[in-house]
Design an enzyme around this catalytic site. Sequence first.
Site: not given
Ligand SMILES: [Zn+2]
Ligand SMILES: [Zn+2]
Length: 305
Positions: A63, A67-68
């Site tokens: 997503h 942080d991804h």
């Molecule tokens: Zn996250």
């Molecule tokens: Zn998230």
Amino acid sequence: MEPFNVHILGCGSALPTLHHNSTCQIVEIRGKFFMIDCGEGTQIQIRRSRVNFSKIQAVFISHLHGDHCFGLLGMISTFGMLGRTAPLHVYAPSNFEEYLKHSMQMFCNRLEYEVVFHGLDTKKNIQIYEDKSLTVETIPLDHRIACCGFLFREKQTAPHIRRDMIDYYSIPISQINNIKAGADWKTEDGEVIPNERLTTPPLPARSYAYCSDTRYMENLHTMVEGVNLLYHESTYANDKADNAKLYYHSTAEQAATVARDARVGKLLLGHYSARYSNENQLLKEAREVFPNSFLSDEGQCIAVQ
Ligand SMILES: [Zn+2]
Ligand SMILES: [Zn+2]
């Protein structure tokens, strides 16, 4: 047994800390390397993991929270500097394509390799990748924005040929593939030798499910039923169960409930909130529901078995 490992490169949540990096994993399966999520700091973590940069053939982004995915552009740029020529496949929610295109025009416009984008519909459980060794499926999740997990399933290998029996019955090499495919053997005297006497069964196919940021989902266990290894986010302990619901995350106990109901082999916790200086409370609460629970940590290489 052929390798099927999960390398943990980052298992923290939104705030990077000195304890944990942003989310990133590498799945190594039968000589192939696939990245899941790519938070900031991923490149340094690849160096530490000793996985060869050039071997990563695809990146799966769950997503579009930073942080991804904030590490992806830098990694694409570095692959260019390292002289990559093989295409890199990026699987991500469809609205990532526009951002990626513009960013690459600005920062990565002279690459010698192609970045192939595959848009994902995160609401469906569908197969998005297949080769001769494995398949990858999406797992729809319940987060603040479009989000899915990924399920890696190894394909069943052929049975093993029993060399002693092949020699005993003087079976020609040309027939080996038929026997691997399940054929019996007929001797010159007309005796039928059943396939089970000529082969030993293959090892069971293994599977790994990665459940990224999500609220507890009552039906999630049906999609990850029986996997050998389940990673499930566990941002909070029970003291912050309200936050989990409010921010669309899970507690360690909820992660363990999914693992128990899905009858998985082993549960891996991660995506810890920065509020915990160590995660022992999360582990304790998870183990009360599902004893075979473990904390993920940077630098681990976990065998799927
Ligand atoms: Zn996250
Ligand atoms: Zn998230």
